[in-house]
Design a protein around this motif. Structure first.
Motif, short mmCIF file in Angstrom:
data_model
loop_
_atom_site.label_atom_id
_atom_site.label_comp_id
_atom_site.label_asym_id
_atom_site.label_seq_id
_atom_site.Cartn_x
_atom_site.Cartn_y
_atom_site.Cartn_z
N TYR A 39 0.84 -1.20 0.00
CA TYR A 39 0.00 0.00 0.00
C TYR A 39 0.87 1.25 0.00
N ILE A 40 1.91 1.23 0.81
CA ILE A 40 2.80 2.39 0.91
C ILE A 40 3.61 2.58 -0.37
N GLU A 41 4.22 1.48 -0.84
CA GLU A 41 5.11 1.59 -1.99
C GLU A 41 4.36 1.79 -3.31
N SER A 42 3.07 1.47 -3.34
CA SER A 42 2.28 1.70 -4.56
C SER A 42 1.75 3.12 -4.64
N GLY A 43 2.11 3.96 -3.67
CA GLY A 43 1.60 5.33 -3.67
C GLY A 43 0.23 5.41 -3.04
N PHE A 44 -0.03 4.51 -2.05
CA PHE A 44 -1.27 4.50 -1.28
C PHE A 44 -2.49 4.14 -2.13
N GLN A 45 -2.31 3.12 -2.99
CA GLN A 45 -3.44 2.61 -3.76
C GLN A 45 -4.28 1.69 -2.87
N GLU A 46 -5.56 1.99 -2.78
CA GLU A 46 -6.45 1.22 -1.91
C GLU A 46 -6.48 -0.26 -2.29
N SER A 47 -6.41 -0.56 -3.57
CA SER A 47 -6.48 -1.96 -4.01
C SER A 47 -5.26 -2.76 -3.59
N HIS A 48 -4.18 -2.08 -3.21
CA HIS A 48 -2.98 -2.77 -2.75
C HIS A 48 -2.85 -2.75 -1.24
N SER A 49 -3.98 -2.59 -0.55
CA SER A 49 -4.01 -2.65 0.91
C SER A 49 -4.79 -3.89 1.33
N PRO A 50 -4.62 -4.35 2.56
CA PRO A 50 -5.44 -5.49 3.05
C PRO A 50 -6.93 -5.17 2.97
N ARG A 51 -7.30 -3.97 3.39
CA ARG A 51 -8.70 -3.57 3.35
C ARG A 51 -9.24 -3.61 1.92
N GLY A 52 -8.44 -3.13 0.98
CA GLY A 52 -8.87 -3.13 -0.41
C GLY A 52 -8.98 -4.53 -1.00
N ARG A 53 -8.03 -5.39 -0.63
CA ARG A 53 -8.08 -6.76 -1.16
C ARG A 53 -9.26 -7.53 -0.58
N ILE A 54 -9.57 -7.30 0.69
CA ILE A 54 -10.74 -7.95 1.29
C ILE A 54 -12.02 -7.47 0.60
N ALA A 55 -12.07 -6.18 0.28
CA ALA A 55 -13.23 -5.64 -0.44
C ALA A 55 -13.39 -6.31 -1.81
N LEU A 56 -12.27 -6.55 -2.48
CA LEU A 56 -12.32 -7.23 -3.77
C LEU A 56 -12.82 -8.67 -3.62
N MET A 57 -12.31 -9.38 -2.61
CA MET A 57 -12.77 -10.75 -2.38
C MET A 57 -14.27 -10.78 -2.12
N LYS A 58 -14.75 -9.85 -1.28
CA LYS A 58 -16.17 -9.79 -0.95
C LYS A 58 -17.00 -9.46 -2.18
N ALA A 59 -16.48 -8.58 -3.04
CA ALA A 59 -17.20 -8.22 -4.26
C ALA A 59 -17.33 -9.40 -5.21
N VAL A 60 -16.29 -10.25 -5.25
CA VAL A 60 -16.36 -11.45 -6.08
C VAL A 60 -17.40 -12.42 -5.50
N VAL A 61 -17.40 -12.60 -4.19
CA VAL A 61 -18.37 -13.47 -3.53
C VAL A 61 -19.79 -13.00 -3.81
N ASP A 62 -20.01 -11.69 -3.78
CA ASP A 62 -21.35 -11.11 -3.97
C ASP A 62 -21.74 -10.99 -5.44
N GLY A 63 -20.81 -11.32 -6.34
CA GLY A 63 -21.12 -11.24 -7.76
C GLY A 63 -21.09 -9.83 -8.32
N LEU A 64 -20.48 -8.90 -7.58
CA LEU A 64 -20.44 -7.51 -8.04
C LEU A 64 -19.34 -7.29 -9.08
N ILE A 65 -18.29 -8.09 -9.00
CA ILE A 65 -17.23 -8.01 -10.01
C ILE A 65 -16.84 -9.43 -10.40
N GLU A 66 -16.21 -9.55 -11.57
CA GLU A 66 -15.72 -10.85 -12.00
C GLU A 66 -14.29 -11.05 -11.48
N PRO A 67 -13.92 -12.30 -11.21
CA PRO A 67 -12.54 -12.58 -10.77
C PRO A 67 -11.60 -12.60 -11.97
N ASP A 68 -11.35 -11.42 -12.52
CA ASP A 68 -10.55 -11.32 -13.74
C ASP A 68 -9.06 -11.19 -13.41
#
Length: 447
Positions: A39-68
């Motif tokens: 998260y720090i070295e990516s320039g504080f990109q949310e998707s590269h944080s634990p919180r962001g990755r958990i949100a992505l996992m949850k979105a895949v579970v809920d069918g909101l995004i595809e696991p691309d």
């Protein structure tokens, strides 16, 4: 690129296998953000944080995004250092979520044939087989000892390798000969009074490429008063498999190790590699759904202890160790600190040695960027993290960097090489420094 059919299979497996309660435990508070290197070295990109990755996992579970590919890429960018877990007020087991997600993706996508062959060769053909590990390591030993290494370096043949592999070749330890690796002890007596009967998890890479570290570990255990049993039936801990999307293979290795250790009547099972120890100590989670193995796994994990922890328990730091003057700093093994909860013991041992000046580096608990094979598969991010780490090392003016994990050790050696410090700074495993101090004090096994 994954096909529509593969993405559908992955999404269905996410719904069936991901622990939704664990995903929901994340409160999105952000306490994890300052601890996350990517998260720090990516320039504080949310998707590269634990919180962001958990949100992505949850979105895949809920069918909101595809696991691309973008989702997979984000998960693969994670070091798996688990520094987010100790600071999480909800106690989210992020590492378990990450391993499950990676396993689902790897088992439901079709790799290219070169990747399939490589994964099968490494995960199935090499690491579970100690004899093959010794053979491969023996070839490296021949390369180093025969003069071939000097010829290859002088002729520039290494330039055909990717830069990250070329750099790693420079920092490989001196590997023992094949015959040395083949004849290993299975039982060692304590030096003096027997205070504990322990088993030693010798590992795969540790008992081949890093055999000297294992030897130093066993000598320290003997000096501390431990009778040691080293079961020859043990095998690879399975960490690389578990972290790399080969969970079923990790389970099989876990079962083999439990069988090898469970009837030895020992007080502890000792490890000297933070990455191995952290995986071993979670065998109970790995096998929790297997009624034949769950209780046996729990009994196994309750005996896992790092070498530094048992040395402190047995007051090895009170033996009056001395060492020639040097400035020392310590780089935490992420898994030793964050999973095995062992951070103070190594420092207690180092600070007890007369002649050493211990200097704590800033962010010693931040990952060095090694993370198993992360420095090979994600070299750009790994080197960014390492560069920051070396800045902190230089601030301490240390002449010795101490680590407690082989991956960290190689990474710090690589950092020393990259910074041009090899003539005045070294990196060692903590047991090697402790054995140096013990011998300098006159403590030896063969007195």
């Amino acid at each position: 690129m994954t096909t529509t059919k593969e993405r559908e299979a992955i999404q269905q497996q996410f719904k069936e296998r991901m622990n939704e309660d664990e995903l929901m435990n994340c409160m999105r508070c952000g306490f994890c953000l300052p601890t996350c290197p990517t998260y720090i070295e990516s320039g504080f990109q949310e998707s590269h944080s634990p919180r962001g990755r958990i949100a992505l996992m949850k979105a895949v579970v809920d069918g909101l995004i595809e696991p691309d590919e973008d989702v997979e890429r984000t998960l693969n960018m994670c070091l798996g250092c688990r520094a987010c877990e100790p600071v999480c007020p909800s106690g989210v087991n992020y590492g378990h979520l990450l391993e499950e997600a990676r396993d689902i993706i790897q088992q439901n996508k079709k790799h290219s044939w070169p990747v399939r062959i490589l994964r099968k060769a490494v995960f199935e053909g090499l690491f579970p087989h100690p004899e093959r590990m010794r053979t491969i390591t023996g070839l490296i030993s021949f390369y180093q000892r025969s003069g071939l290494q000097r010829i290859v370096r002088n002729t520039g043949l290494l330039n055909v390798l990717p830069p990250q592999l070329k750099d790693m070749e420079k920092v490989l330890p001196k590997v023992p000969a094949f015959k040395e690796m083949k004849h290993r002890p299975t039982h060692l007596p304590a030096k003096g009074e027997t205070k504990r009967r322990v088993a030693f998890f010798s590992g795969c890479l540790m008992d081949t490429m890093f055999m000297e570290t294992n030897d130093a570990t066993m000598k320290l255990l003997q000096l501390a008063g431990c009778e040691i049993v080293i079961p020859p039936q043990q095998t690879c801990c399975g960490a690389l498999h578990g972290h790399g999307g080969e969970k079923n293979q990790a389970k099989e290795l876990a079962k083999r190790n439990i069988e090898a250790f469970e009837n030895l009547n020992v007080d502890y099972i000792i490890t000297n590699a933070g990455g191995c120890g952290a995986f071993l100590i979670e065998y109970d989670h790995l096998l929790k759904d297997d009624p034949m193995w769950a209780e046996r796994a729990k009994a196994f994990t309750e005996k896992i202890k790092d070498i530094s922890a048992i040395l402190v328990e047995l007051n090895f730091h009170k033996k009056g160790l001395k060492h020639p003057s040097q400035v020392v700093t310590y780089q935490d093994s992420c898994h030793l600190r964050n999973v095995m909860k062992t951070a103070s013991a190594p420092r207690v041992l180092l600070q007890s040695i007369e002649g050493l000046e211990f200097r704590e580096m800033k962010d010693a608990d931040r990952c060095c960027g090694s993370a198993g094979i992360y420095n090979i598969v994600e070299p750009e991010m790994s080197m960014q993290i390492l560069d920051y780490k070396m800045e902190q090392v230089k601030e301490t003016k240390a002449t010795t960097i101490v680590t407690a994990n082989p991956g960290c050790l190689l990474q710090m050696k690589l950092g020393i090489e990259r910074e041009g410090l090899s003539d005045r700074v070294r990196a060692v495993h903590i047991v090697e420094l402790l054995l140096e101090a013990a011998e300098a004090t006159g403590l030896t096994v063969n007195q």
